[in-house]
Design an enzyme around this catalytic site. Structure first.
Site, PDB file in Angstrom:
ATOM      1  N   CYS A  31       0.724  -1.397   0.163  1.00 46.86           N
ATOM      2  CA  CYS A  31      -0.100   0.083  -0.048  1.00 46.86           C
ATOM      3  C   CYS A  31       0.884   1.280   0.149  1.00 46.86           C
ATOM      4  O   CYS A  31       1.495   1.718   1.072  1.00 46.86           O
ATOM      5  CB  CYS A  31      -0.951  -0.234   1.017  1.00 46.86           C
ATOM      6  SG  CYS A  31      -1.851   1.617   1.704  1.00 46.86           S
ATOM      7  N   CYS A  34       0.036   3.719   2.704  1.00 48.14           N
ATOM      8  CA  CYS A  34       0.451   3.628   3.887  1.00 48.14           C
ATOM      9  C   CYS A  34       1.789   3.795   4.364  1.00 48.14           C
ATOM     10  O   CYS A  34       2.343   4.205   5.448  1.00 48.14           O
ATOM     11  CB  CYS A  34       0.150   1.905   4.247  1.00 48.14           C
ATOM     12  SG  CYS A  34      -1.621   1.330   4.110  1.00 48.14           S
TER      13      CYS A  34
END
Length: 111
Positions: A31, A34
């Protein structure tokens, strides 16, 4: 103190039974957003040391907890106070906005 790692097996002890508010970062290696907010969360964890714990839970390695809290997108940040879910934020935010959101939810002055 920087961020710590929690798992499905340690979530209750490390988050729900914590005497300090806890920010849980639901994330995954793949991600991009993230990874983008990770350095900001590290800095906030140091700046708010003693007032809040910031922990990371990898959704690819831990399936029960994200399912229990209906995590549908990442990054998702959840703040737990006294074992209860107090606030949720989905998506990447700049450090200043993350710090404001965390500070407001736990009731301390912004960093």
């Amino acid at each position: 103190m920087a961020t710590a790692t929690v798992s499905d097996d340690t979530f209750e002890a490390d988050v729900l039974k914590s005497s300090t508010p806890v920010v849980v970062d639901f994330w995954a290696e793949w991600c991009g957003p993230c990874r983008q907010i990770a350095p900001a969360l590290e800095e906030i964890a140091k700046e708010l040391h003693g007032k809040v714990k910031i922990v990371k839970l990898n959704i690819d390695e831990n399936h029960r907890t994200p399912s229990r809290y209906n995590v549908r997108a990442i990054p998702t940040l959840m703040i737990f106070k006294d074992g209860q879910l107090a606030a949720t934020q989905t998506g990447a935010l700049p450090k200043g906005r993350l710090a404001e959101w965390i500070s407001g939810a736990i009731g301390v002055a912004a960093v």
